[in-house]
Scaffold this active site. Structure first.
Site, PDB file in Angstrom:
ATOM      1  N   LYS A   1       0.835  -1.210   0.000  1.00 27.95           N
ATOM      2  CA  LYS A   1       0.000   0.000   0.000  1.00 27.95           C
ATOM      3  C   LYS A   1       0.871   1.262   0.000  1.00 27.95           C
ATOM      4  CE  LYS A   1      -1.732   1.598   4.062  1.00 27.95           C
ATOM      5  NZ  LYS A   1      -1.412   2.990   4.320  1.00 27.95           N
ATOM      6  N   ASN A   2       1.876   1.284   0.877  1.00 20.88           N
ATOM      7  CA  ASN A   2       2.651   2.516   1.026  1.00 20.88           C
ATOM      8  C   ASN A   2       3.599   2.765  -0.145  1.00 20.88           C
ATOM      9  OD1 ASN A   2       1.339   3.023   3.374  1.00 20.88           O
ATOM     10  ND2 ASN A   2       3.068   2.558   4.729  1.00 20.88           N
TER      11      ASN A   2
ATOM     12  N   CYS B   1      -4.970  13.187  13.252  1.00 20.81           N
ATOM     13  CA  CYS B   1      -4.879  11.777  12.891  1.00 20.81           C
ATOM     14  C   CYS B   1      -4.675  10.999  14.167  1.00 20.81           C
ATOM     15  CB  CYS B   1      -3.712  11.617  11.914  1.00 20.81           C
ATOM     16  SG  CYS B   1      -2.765  10.137  12.081  1.00 20.81           S
TER      17      CYS B   1
ATOM     18  N   ARG C   1       1.322  14.675  13.317  1.00 15.16           N
ATOM     19  CA  ARG C   1       1.736  14.505  11.911  1.00 15.16           C
ATOM     20  C   ARG C   1       1.691  15.784  11.079  1.00 15.16           C
ATOM     21  NH1 ARG C   1      -0.278   8.566   9.980  1.00 15.16           N
ATOM     22  NH2 ARG C   1       1.527   8.667   8.664  1.00 15.16           N
ATOM     23  N   PRO C   2       2.599  16.718  11.355  1.00 18.03           N
ATOM     24  CA  PRO C   2       2.643  17.958  10.577  1.00 18.03           C
ATOM     25  C   PRO C   2       3.163  17.729   9.146  1.00 18.03           C
ATOM     26  CG  PRO C   2       4.466  17.872  12.144  1.00 18.03           C
ATOM     27  CD  PRO C   2       3.643  16.645  12.376  1.00 18.03           C
TER      28      PRO C   2
ATOM     29  N   ASP D   1       5.255   0.768  11.874  1.00 17.29           N
ATOM     30  CA  ASP D   1       4.028   0.119  11.415  1.00 17.29           C
ATOM     31  C   ASP D   1       3.920  -1.345  11.855  1.00 17.29           C
ATOM     32  OD1 ASP D   1       3.182   2.434  10.281  1.00 17.29           O
ATOM     33  OD2 ASP D   1       3.524   1.854   8.204  1.00 17.29           O
TER      34      ASP D   1
ATOM     35  N   ARG E   1      -8.504  -0.432   5.103  1.00 14.68           N
ATOM     36  CA  ARG E   1      -7.618   0.568   4.492  1.00 14.68           C
ATOM     37  C   ARG E   1      -6.303  -0.074   4.087  1.00 14.68           C
ATOM     38  NH1 ARG E   1      -5.901   4.749   8.249  1.00 14.68           N
ATOM     39  NH2 ARG E   1      -4.506   4.966   6.485  1.00 14.68           N
TER      40      ARG E   1
HETATM   41  C1  UD1 Z   1       4.701   6.886   6.134  1.00 14.72           C
HETATM   42  C2  UD1 Z   1       3.781   5.692   6.035  1.00 14.72           C
HETATM   43  C3  UD1 Z   1       3.311   5.270   7.421  1.00 14.72           C
HETATM   44  C4  UD1 Z   1       4.510   5.036   8.325  1.00 14.72           C
HETATM   45  C5  UD1 Z   1       5.442   6.243   8.324  1.00 14.72           C
HETATM   46  C6  UD1 Z   1       6.736   6.018   9.092  1.00 14.72           C
HETATM   47  C7  UD1 Z   1       2.745   5.993   3.882  1.00 14.72           C
HETATM   48  C8  UD1 Z   1       1.524   6.288   3.110  1.00 14.72           C
HETATM   49  N1  UD1 Z   1       2.650   6.034   5.202  1.00 14.72           N
HETATM   50  O1  UD1 Z   1       3.935   7.952   6.693  1.00 14.72           O
HETATM   51  O2  UD1 Z   1       2.555   4.079   7.293  1.00 14.72           O
HETATM   52  O3  UD1 Z   1       4.056   4.833   9.653  1.00 14.72           O
HETATM   53  O4  UD1 Z   1       5.811   6.575   6.971  1.00 14.72           O
HETATM   54  O5  UD1 Z   1       7.394   4.910   8.598  1.00 14.72           O
HETATM   55  O6  UD1 Z   1       3.772   5.667   3.330  1.00 14.72           O
HETATM   56  N2  UD1 Z   1       6.962  14.711  10.251  1.00 14.72           N
HETATM   57  C9  UD1 Z   1       7.094  16.051  10.534  1.00 14.72           C
HETATM   58  N3  UD1 Z   1       6.880  16.937   9.516  1.00 14.72           N
HETATM   59  C10 UD1 Z   1       6.553  16.555   8.268  1.00 14.72           C
HETATM   60  C11 UD1 Z   1       6.427  15.182   7.977  1.00 14.72           C
HETATM   61  C12 UD1 Z   1       6.643  14.279   8.999  1.00 14.72           C
HETATM   62  O7  UD1 Z   1       7.400  16.440  11.664  1.00 14.72           O
HETATM   63  O8  UD1 Z   1       6.387  17.423   7.396  1.00 14.72           O
HETATM   64  C13 UD1 Z   1       7.183  13.732  11.328  1.00 14.72           C
HETATM   65  C14 UD1 Z   1       5.941  12.871  11.601  1.00 14.72           C
HETATM   66  O9  UD1 Z   1       5.055  13.516  12.479  1.00 14.72           O
HETATM   67  C15 UD1 Z   1       6.570  11.635  12.214  1.00 14.72           C
HETATM   68  C16 UD1 Z   1       7.902  11.520  11.449  1.00 14.72           C
HETATM   69  O10 UD1 Z   1       8.136  12.795  10.882  1.00 14.72           O
HETATM   70  O11 UD1 Z   1       6.855  11.886  13.568  1.00 14.72           O
HETATM   71  C17 UD1 Z   1       7.905  10.477  10.336  1.00 14.72           C
HETATM   72  O12 UD1 Z   1       6.779  10.666   9.517  1.00 14.72           O
HETATM   73  P1  UD1 Z   1       6.794  10.318   7.959  1.00 14.72           P
HETATM   74  O13 UD1 Z   1       7.983   9.463   7.662  1.00 14.72           O
HETATM   75  O14 UD1 Z   1       6.624  11.565   7.196  1.00 14.72           O
HETATM   76  O15 UD1 Z   1       5.486   9.447   7.830  1.00 14.72           O
HETATM   77  P2  UD1 Z   1       4.467   9.451   6.611  1.00 14.72           P
HETATM   78  O16 UD1 Z   1       5.177   9.658   5.336  1.00 14.72           O
HETATM   79  O17 UD1 Z   1       3.305  10.321   6.944  1.00 14.72           O
END
Ligand code: UD1
Length: 422
Positions: free
Chosen positions: A22-23, A120, A125-126, A309, A401
């Protein structure tokens, strides 16, 4: 709303075919916005999140056709002309990964209006890292009325993006945007997840020039257009890990067909420490737990570390291990929502900040439970498989999902599990 009913206590054995990830599929689908020519994706899983992404892309002007069946199934996505550069709140709110259209829309059209995803269940999750990456490529960003308004009137230009923190989604947005930006981009502290490598491979097949995928430094030479391509989505490592834990928690043996050891090395190291046997086979991985489970600590980390995950699923496993396990969550705050539900089944877990101390108990007991996110829900199904008696898992739209035919796959290995329409 449907629920899943599990009668626990059966040891699972058999083979489970791993679905497409999925991801990986979600960002791959978003790349269809980058080209006027068709992108054919094979091995896309049938999941609610995939349908949500398809709905979002259709309103941006992507024509999506499915053809073939089984392993021959292909999703053809073509976006000759963009119909809209706005990703509306109603669609983005359903799925955070919708923010992945930001980079492609900006790169293709020089503008994008994407609703902020909002709250969420697993934390704040910013999207600040996504936004600063777009600014590094020359975009101007405003937040107005709950929308990210991004503009690059003369197009994106290559730049240096140095992420302050590793983010999978922000790396993906940066990579897709940089593929069509003018000149060279360098992405530092990039995520190294297999899904990033898959995205880079697909973009390369479409004509992008990318080096370093799978390392923390990506170099991209922007090109003026991308062309038609065909790409097969990698197998889902989180689904694999989840069924590995289903084998382990029931003292069974499951062969995970299509699984790749290199995508799950850290999880396998920890499973082995816990007493689980994980062996490569010509078709995938064979997971067995015949001599009981030992309490084993784990800490979540970006790839190649232990994946966040799989934290909830591993916690379910540790609830019935011999001894104690300390599980530490470093990626998301608030990702222990499964703890009170596991406790309702008799688990002994104490949470201190970002760590949970799990003291193994001899036997879980079935109970009605409910979860608030995808991986938490599946951890309750795993607990139900090991528990004495009946477990009913409510709110299973979370499961739909991210898990394709979950009850069918588990039932195929001997689980007594059914979906009960309500
Ligand atoms: C993706 C995965 C999710 C997985 C996560 C971490 C998808 C669709 N989802 O989510 O299943 O749990 O990676 O392996 O692929 N962060 C910030 N600012 C940002 C973006 C992220 O502070 O702009 C923080 C997040 O809050 C979190 C960390 O960075 O604490 C990692 O998040 P991120 O790797 O971005 O996760 P996703 O891409 O949302």
């Amino acid at each position: 709303m449907d629920m899943i009913r599990v009668q626990g206590g059966r040891s699972l054995s058999g083979r489970i075919g791993v679905s497409g990830a999925k991801n990986a599929a979600l960002p791959l689908m978003a790349t269809s916005l980058l080209s006027r020519e068709a992108l054919d994706l094979a091995n896309v899983p049938r999941l609610a999140d995939i349908s949500s992404m398809a709905e979002l892309l259709r309103q941006h002007g992507v024509d999506i056709q499915q053809s073939g069946d089984g392993s021959e199934r292909v999703m053809r996505m073509s976006c000759r002309d963009l119909a809209s550069t706005t990703a509306p709140y109603d669609l983005v709110r359903k799925m955070r990964a919708s923010v992945l259209v930001l980079g492609p829309l900006l790169a293709r059209a020089g503008e994008a209006r994407v609703s902020l995803p909002g709250g969420c269940a697993i934390g704040n999750r910013p999207v600040d890292l996504h936004l600063s990456a777009m600014e590094d490529l020359g975009a101007e960003i405003d937040i107005t009325g709950g929308f990210i308004e991004a503009k690059a009137s003369r197009g994106l230009r290559g730049g240096k993006i140095a992420f302050a923190q590793v983010s999978v989604g922000a790396t993906e947005n940066a990579l897709m945007a940089a593929a069509l930006a003018q000149g060279e981009s360098v992405i530092l502290n990039a995520a190294r997840e297999p899904e990033i490598v898959d995205l880079a491979n697909c973009l390369i097949a479409m004509g992008a020039k990318i080096e370093g995928a799978g390392t923390d430094t990506l170099r991209v030479q922007g090109v003026s257009a991308l062309h038609a391509a065909r790409h097969t989505v990698i197998p889902d490592r989180i689904e694999t890990g989840t069924y590995a834990m289903a084998a382990a928690i029931t003292g069974g043996a499951i062969e995970l067909v299509g699984a790749r050891e290199s995508h799950l090395t850290a999880a396998n190291v920890i499973l082995r420490k816990a007493g689980v046997t994980v062996d490569e086979t010509p078709d995938g991985l064979l997971v067995k737990a015949v001599n009981g489970l030992h309490g084993t600590d784990a800490m979540t980390e970006p790839f190649p570390g232990f994946p966040t995950d799989l934290q909830a699923q591993f916690m379910a496993l540790m609830t019935v291990a011999d001894g104690a396990a300390m599980l530490t969550e470093t990626i998301f705050e608030n990702r222990f929502m499964h703890v009170p539900e596991l406790a309702r089944m008799g688990a002994n877990i104490t949470v201190h900040g970002s760590s949970a101390l799990v003291r193994g108990v001899r036997q879980l007991r079935g109970a009605p439970v409910m979860a608030t996110d995808l991986r938490a829900s599946v951890s309750l199904v795993l607990a139900g498989l090991a528990a004495k008696g009946e477990t009913e898992v409510r709110r299973i739209y979370h499961l739909d999902r991210g898990y394709e035919r979950l009850e069918e796959k588990l039932a195929g290995c001997g689980a007594l599990i059914e979906r009960v329409p309500q």
